[in-house]
Write a protein that holds these residues in place. Structure first.
Motif, mmCIF file in Angstrom:
data_model
loop_
_atom_site.group_PDB
_atom_site.id
_atom_site.type_symbol
_atom_site.label_atom_id
_atom_site.label_comp_id
_atom_site.label_asym_id
_atom_site.label_seq_id
_atom_site.Cartn_x
_atom_site.Cartn_y
_atom_site.Cartn_z
ATOM 1 N N SER A 135 1.033 -0.983 -0.157
ATOM 2 C CA SER A 135 0.190 -0.175 -0.316
ATOM 3 C C SER A 135 1.102 1.100 0.254
ATOM 4 C CB SER A 135 -1.211 -0.243 1.045
ATOM 5 O OG SER A 135 0.325 0.269 2.201
ATOM 6 N N VAL A 136 0.406 2.220 -0.400
ATOM 7 C CA VAL A 136 1.366 3.966 -0.812
ATOM 8 C C VAL A 136 0.335 4.353 -0.728
ATOM 9 C CG1 VAL A 136 3.087 4.566 -2.732
ATOM 10 C CG2 VAL A 136 2.320 2.021 -2.919
ATOM 11 N N SER A 137 0.893 5.706 0.131
ATOM 12 C CA SER A 137 0.196 6.724 -0.099
ATOM 13 C C SER A 137 1.211 8.458 -0.309
ATOM 14 C CB SER A 137 0.310 6.934 1.869
ATOM 15 O OG SER A 137 -0.480 6.094 2.654
ATOM 16 N N LEU A 138 0.873 9.540 -0.809
ATOM 17 C CA LEU A 138 1.231 10.457 -1.796
ATOM 18 C C LEU A 138 0.861 11.288 -0.228
ATOM 19 C CD1 LEU A 138 2.503 11.231 -3.248
ATOM 20 C CD2 LEU A 138 1.579 12.344 -4.414
ATOM 21 N N PHE A 139 1.111 11.739 0.906
ATOM 22 C CA PHE A 139 1.198 13.288 1.650
ATOM 23 C C PHE A 139 1.015 13.898 1.214
ATOM 24 C CE2 PHE A 139 2.385 9.512 4.527
ATOM 25 C CZ PHE A 139 1.165 9.499 5.081
ATOM 26 N N ASP A 140 0.606 15.013 0.902
ATOM 27 C CA ASP A 140 0.201 16.297 0.031
ATOM 28 C C ASP A 140 1.156 17.437 1.655
ATOM 29 O OD1 ASP A 140 0.588 18.565 -1.320
ATOM 30 O OD2 ASP A 140 -1.537 18.565 -1.750
ATOM 31 N N GLN A 141 2.202 17.958 1.249
ATOM 32 C CA GLN A 141 2.630 18.604 1.535
ATOM 33 C C GLN A 141 2.594 20.583 1.320
ATOM 34 O OE1 GLN A 141 4.985 17.257 4.569
ATOM 35 N NE2 GLN A 141 3.592 16.474 4.651
ATOM 36 N N GLY A 142 1.705 20.709 0.462
ATOM 37 C CA GLY A 142 1.632 22.038 -0.158
ATOM 38 C C GLY A 142 2.589 22.104 -1.201
ATOM 39 N N LEU A 143 4.111 22.628 -1.132
ATOM 40 C CA LEU A 143 4.723 22.614 -1.858
ATOM 41 C C LEU A 143 5.602 20.712 -2.810
ATOM 42 C CD1 LEU A 143 7.212 25.305 -1.152
ATOM 43 C CD2 LEU A 143 4.925 25.818 -2.326
ATOM 44 N N ILE A 144 5.898 19.971 -2.046
ATOM 45 C CA ILE A 144 5.897 18.854 -2.788
ATOM 46 C C ILE A 144 4.987 17.687 -1.771
ATOM 47 C CG2 ILE A 144 8.537 19.342 -2.288
ATOM 48 C CD1 ILE A 144 8.947 18.736 0.449
ATOM 49 N N GLN A 145 5.263 17.153 -1.987
ATOM 50 C CA GLN A 145 4.550 15.354 -1.596
ATOM 51 C C GLN A 145 5.612 14.748 -0.650
ATOM 52 O OE1 GLN A 145 4.195 16.234 -5.249
ATOM 53 N NE2 GLN A 145 2.986 17.681 -4.411
ATOM 54 N N ILE A 146 5.340 13.721 -0.132
ATOM 55 C CA ILE A 146 5.695 12.343 1.001
ATOM 56 C C ILE A 146 5.439 11.037 0.590
ATOM 57 C CG2 ILE A 146 6.956 11.252 2.897
ATOM 58 C CD1 ILE A 146 6.658 13.962 3.931
ATOM 59 N N LEU A 147 6.070 10.513 -0.027
ATOM 60 C CA LEU A 147 5.288 10.072 -0.438
ATOM 61 C C LEU A 147 6.257 7.874 0.578
ATOM 62 C CD1 LEU A 147 5.364 7.854 -4.227
ATOM 63 C CD2 LEU A 147 6.151 5.860 -2.057
ATOM 64 N N GLN A 148 4.862 7.416 0.979
ATOM 65 C CA GLN A 148 4.886 6.134 1.902
ATOM 66 C C GLN A 148 4.628 4.989 1.473
ATOM 67 O OE1 GLN A 148 3.682 5.592 5.930
ATOM 68 N NE2 GLN A 148 5.547 6.029 6.277
ATOM 69 N N ALA A 149 5.917 3.529 1.057
ATOM 70 C CA ALA A 149 5.274 2.757 0.595
ATOM 71 C C ALA A 149 5.347 1.515 1.892
ATOM 72 C CB ALA A 149 5.814 2.223 -0.748
ATOM 73 N N SER A 150 4.429 0.373 2.269
ATOM 74 C CA SER A 150 4.530 -0.501 3.429
ATOM 75 C C SER A 150 4.363 -1.176 2.505
ATOM 76 C CB SER A 150 2.777 -0.514 3.987
ATOM 77 O OG SER A 150 2.192 -1.531 4.578
ATOM 78 N N VAL A 151 5.790 -1.779 2.246
ATOM 79 C CA VAL A 151 6.604 -2.921 1.279
ATOM 80 C C VAL A 151 6.187 -4.133 2.062
ATOM 81 C CG1 VAL A 151 8.054 -3.467 0.083
ATOM 82 C CG2 VAL A 151 7.185 -1.320 -0.337
ATOM 83 N N THR A 152 5.398 -5.208 0.714
ATOM 84 C CA THR A 152 5.582 -6.562 1.726
ATOM 85 C C THR A 152 5.632 -8.018 0.706
ATOM 86 O OG1 THR A 152 3.080 -7.203 1.954
ATOM 87 C CG2 THR A 152 4.155 -6.732 3.603
ATOM 88 N N GLY A 153 5.750 -9.101 0.761
ATOM 89 C CA GLY A 153 5.541 -9.364 -0.522
ATOM 90 C C GLY A 153 6.976 -10.295 -1.541
ATOM 91 N N LEU A 154 7.802 -8.961 -0.805
ATOM 92 C CA LEU A 154 9.243 -9.532 -1.416
ATOM 93 C C LEU A 154 10.121 -10.521 -0.818
ATOM 94 C CD1 LEU A 154 10.348 -5.500 -2.648
ATOM 95 C CD2 LEU A 154 8.565 -7.130 -3.922
ATOM 96 N N GLN A 155 11.791 -10.488 -1.663
ATOM 97 C CA GLN A 155 12.014 -11.653 -0.938
ATOM 98 C C GLN A 155 12.895 -11.182 0.022
ATOM 99 O OE1 GLN A 155 12.785 -14.992 -2.475
ATOM 100 N NE2 GLN A 155 10.953 -14.200 -3.310
ATOM 101 N N PRO A 156 13.052 -12.279 1.526
ATOM 102 C CA PRO A 156 13.886 -11.227 2.229
ATOM 103 C C PRO A 156 15.580 -10.872 2.585
ATOM 104 C CG PRO A 156 12.862 -13.581 2.656
ATOM 105 C CD PRO A 156 12.777 -13.510 1.356
ATOM 106 N N LYS A 157 15.310 -9.444 2.584
ATOM 107 C CA LYS A 157 17.155 -9.306 2.728
ATOM 108 C C LYS A 157 17.820 -8.718 1.139
ATOM 109 C CE LYS A 157 17.945 -11.574 7.697
ATOM 110 N NZ LYS A 157 19.275 -12.231 7.781
#
Length: 484
Positions: A389-411
């Motif tokens: 899941s990904v959220s794109l948080f509006d900060q006005g002039l820029i955005q912060i993107l945060q991804a909660s990443v799962t389902g990939l190979q470990p390490k």
């Protein structure tokens, strides 16, 4: 009429003031329950909007936010004086004071719960994480995760009175209900320390099965300590009393984050937030059986019970919301929009002498602006869940993107990037490089003017979010792409 109302409120507070901990964690089981009322408040510390949201639990209504700092890029200035990365939270036994930890500005902010006003800000060591009052209210212990100690503050003078040296990276501390022991888990070392509160000395060490513990809690019976292991997706339990022996390790799931307890007529139950599954798992504390799995929304983080144990509140980091769970049915009964990326949650019974008080509260403003996306493998089975899941948080002039990443190979090394085409083909523009933890998960952040991934009006500059294997300098083939 106003005089009568004031007398009524004073009588109400006096009648319930003895129920300091309300029979729920972090207090003792013997304390009486405090029924949910308009005097109660649910607070959430919001990392990207740098706010503390304030919610009335009776009707699950956001009353406003306490703004502790500005969004990016305003807080990049060397002259900036506000708080950055508002994250941890605790409260005093009399419920009159909220303490809020800001990681980026190395601070602990003391807030008056009656007026929502900032009383003082104390600056301490590098990257503090969580803070809580000792049960007698005489000290505030703060885990200084970027260093190797607990900063012990005097809540009267707001000054540091002493330090308790620990292994590097203390993650969080909580106390036995009788105030005798403090339990400190580590985010950098596989060791949880037990400290004598009276002596400020480590008296025992408990082995963590992995180094990264973000959260710890003590049962209201005072017999068990539960702590989470975010890197391996497990939850450990040990005896809260000497000799502090390990009791149980539970495989809870990727991005296991916070744990807390609700005591009901059916017993005491542990509520564990599992961010990689977007679920809260519920376990009995007597036989450790799992009794419920509750879908709550994207990236559940902080969790706290109401004063009577009838509800459990969960902050949804990638949904900018507060979920209310009915502990009798273990179903979500409300979803409250709050600030950006809620972290710690605190339910404080009788926090507001005047339930109509709104001073020092502001509207969400730009903090309420966010877009949500999901990423999944190209060959995802029909009907299968998108693991990231990904959220794109509006900060006005820029955005912060945060991804909660799962389902990939470990390490393994991966790159979060922008692609020219929806199938992930074409040149990739890297946003962030990361390595997955042993559970094949990661929390990935990026910042910049990256509206093009959600801008449907500009086909020329439209880009699509992907995760590719490899490194930023030479990304490989995309392994997860945006879902539509």
């Amino acid at each position: 009429m106003k005089i009568w109302k004031t007398l009524f409120l004073a009588a109400t507070m006096l009648a319930t003031s003895g129920a300091a901990w309300a029979g729920q964690a972090p207090g003792a089981l013997a304390s009486p329950d405090v029924p949910i009322s308009h005097h109660d408040r649910v607070y959430a510390a919001e990392q990207f909007s740098n706010t503390v949201s304030v919610t009335d639990p009776v009707d699950n209504r956001l009353l406003g936010v306490i703004r502790l700092g500005d969004p990016q890029p305003g807080n990049f200035s060397p002259l900036y004086k506000g708080q950055v990365l508002v994250h941890g939270m605790g409260y005093s036994p009399d419920h009159h004071t909220l303490v809020v930890v800001s990681i980026g500005s190395n601070s602990v902010t003391f807030i008056d719960t009656a007026t929502n006003a900032v009383k003082h800000t104390t600056y301490i060591g590098r990257s503090p994480h969580e803070a809580f009052f000792t049960p007698d209210g005489k000290e505030v212990w703060v885990t200084v995760r970027g260093e190797n100690y607990i900063s012990v503050l005097d809540p009267g003078s707001f000054e540091e009175k002493t330090r308790i040296t620990t292994p590097n990276g203390p993650g969080m501390q909580m106390f036995s209900p009788d105030g005798k022991y403090g339990y400190i888990c580590s985010s950098f070392n596989p060791e949880t320390d037990v400290v004598s509160v009276a002596e400020h000395k480590i008296i025992a060490r408990v082995k963590q099965e992995s180094p990264f513990c973000p959260n710890i809690a003590v049962t209201p019976e005072g017999d068990q300590v539960w702590f989470t292991l975010k890197d391996t997706g497990k939850t450990q339990v040990f005896d809260a009393r000497p000799p502090f022996n390990p009791i149980k390790t539970i495989d809870t799931g990727p991005i296991t984050n916070h744990v807390n307890f609700a005591h009901t007529a059916k017993g005491t139950f542990a509520y564990v937030t599992v961010g990689g599954l977007n679920e809260v798992k519920v376990f009995r504390t007597d036989d450790f059986s799992q009794v419920a799995t509750i879908p709550v929304g994207n990236l559940p983080h902080g969790v706290w019970p109401s004063g009577d144990g009838t509800r459990v509140y969960v902050g949804l980091e990638n949904a900018d919301a507060l979920a209310a769970i009915d502990s009798a049915t273990n179903k979500v009964i409300a979803n409250v929009p709050i600030g950006q990326a809620p972290q710690a949650i605190a339910y404080v019974p009788n926090a507001a002498p005047d339930p109509d008080e709104r001073q020092n509260l502001q509207t969400l403003g730009v903090a309420g602006q966010v877009a949500h996306l999901a990423l999944a493998p190209k060959e995802r089975p029909e009907g299968g869940k998108a693991p990231t899941s990904v959220s794109l948080f509006d900060q006005g002039l820029i955005q912060i993107l945060q991804a909660s990443v799962t389902g990939l190979q470990p390490k393994q090394k991966y790159v979060l990037a922008l692609a020219e085409h929806a199938d992930g083909s074409g040149p990739l523009q890297p946003l962030a490089a990361f390595m997955t933890n042993p559970a094949g998960s990661a929390i990935v952040n990026a910042a910049g003017p990256i509206r093009q991934i959600v801008d449907q009006t500009s086909k020329l500059y439209k880009r699509y979010l992907v995760i590719a294997s490899g490194e930023a300098a030479m990304p490989g083939e995309p392994v997860q792409i945006e879902t539509r």
